[in-house]
Design an enzyme around this catalytic site. Structure first.
Site, PDB file in Angstrom:
ATOM      1  N   TYR A 162      23.747  81.250  40.362  1.00 27.91           N
ATOM      2  CA  TYR A 162      25.018  81.269  39.636  1.00 27.91           C
ATOM      3  C   TYR A 162      25.259  79.946  38.919  1.00 27.91           C
ATOM      4  CZ  TYR A 162      29.957  81.027  38.583  1.00 27.91           C
ATOM      5  OH  TYR A 162      31.151  80.868  37.918  1.00 27.91           O
ATOM      6  N   GLY A 186      32.221  84.135  36.354  1.00 29.02           N
ATOM      7  CA  GLY A 186      33.292  85.042  36.758  1.00 29.02           C
ATOM      8  C   GLY A 186      32.748  86.420  37.077  1.00 29.02           C
TER       9      GLY A 186
END
Length: 319
Positions: free
Chosen positions: A32, A39
């Site tokens: 990530y 998000g």
């Protein structure tokens, strides 16, 4: 006139953290913030050729601040704190990019930062995005050499190149609490100045009202050992009854027989003391925040990990 320099050991830490990021990209691991969306798009994989474009889009899309811009001084405080966070070696920013950021600061090229727009729960995404965008040449910027102008032109006139953020660096630039923390730090400094003035004014008032100094007796305050209370009592003793700062007024009625003064005089150490203790509490929180890693995800070189968490949350400086 102040310049930022980083020691060799800091640059070593920065380089090692970036090596962890580069390894993830080279080995096509899915992490990530490095090669994914953000998000709700955290599970969307971004191709290598679009990673740089992703950083630009991330920053510009969050430039949503409004209101009057911060003063140059406050924006510069925020800028300095951001560099301090990047220098901790947990963000994975490249040495090349960090050196360009420091060069811009050292020439006081200060991007325009709107005064409203912090998210708080997700840190200072909008204000930090305006800071990051200015260094890309987007938006307005100020420098001593140029005054206000287009960021790209201000950078050029200061012989600085535009920053092109690499993988993760866009996210690295906008995760954190440096807008809130900079303003909090200024508030602490102003509060300390006001509190010191209040103590001096209290001493002057005691003199003018021909108050006693019995209520400043050290044993009274050691029997209720709050730090601020004792500090204020000591300060007032030094101003009213010490050889260093003798008070002719205080001496003139030292044996007047008055038992005690009104609350407004007698309770100054207790009242001002809790103000000092409160300021001290806030100063400790802000000082810790100024020197914390507030990015996400964080890079831990010793274990070769990139870990997502919530250090960007603004509740500590907000409180």
């Amino acid at each position: 006139d102040y310049q930022i320099e980083l020691p060799d050991e800091t640059w070593t830490a920065v380089r090692k953290a970036r090596e962890v990021i580069d390894k993830v990209i080279d080995e096509k691991q899915v992490v990530y913030g490095v090669n994914t969306g953000f998000g709700s798009f955290a599970s969307t994989i971004i191709s290598d050729e679009k990673l740089a474009d992703l950083q630009t889009r991330l920053i510009v899309s969050h430039c949503a601040g409004v209101g009057e811009p911060l003063s140059i001084e406050r924006a510069r405080m925020m800028f300095a704190l951001r560099i301090n966070i990047l220098a901790k070696g947990y963000s994975g920013i490249s040495e090349e990019t960090l050196r360009k950021i420091i060069s811009a600061f050292n020439k006081s090229c200060i991007p325009e930062i709107p005064s409203q727009g912090t998210v708080g729960a997700s840190g200072d995404l909008a204000p930090l995005s305006h800071l990051a965008a200015g260094l890309m040449g987007v938006g307005r910027m100020w420098s001593p050499k140029t005054g206000w102008g287009n960021a790209r032109e201000v950078l050029e006139q200061n012989e600085l190149g535009l920053i092109e953020y690499k993988a993760k660096e866009g996210l690295t630039m906008i995760n954190g609490t440096q807008f809130m923390t900079a303003l909090g730090a200024e508030a602490v400094e102003r509060a300390m100045s006001i509190a010191r003035q209040a103590d001096v004014i209290a001493a002057l008032s005691t003199d003018a009202l021909r108050g006693t100094v019995r209520h400043l007796h050290p044993k009274i305050h050691s029997s209720r050992p709050h730090l601020g209370q004792s500090v204020v009592a000591e300060r007032l003793r030094s101003l009213l009854a010490s050889e260093l700062h003798p008070s002719e007024i205080s001496k003139s009625h030292s044996n007047c027989g008055r038992v005690q003064d009104a609350y407004s005089i007698r309770c100054v150490p207790q009242i001002h003391g809790i103000s000092w203790d409160t300021i001290g509490f806030v100063k400790n929180i802000i000082t810790t925040e100024m020197n914390s890693a507030t990015d996400n995800p964080l890079v831990f070189v010793d274990s070769n990990e990139i870990v997502s968490g919530g250090n960007f949350h603004g509740e500590y400086p907000a409180k």
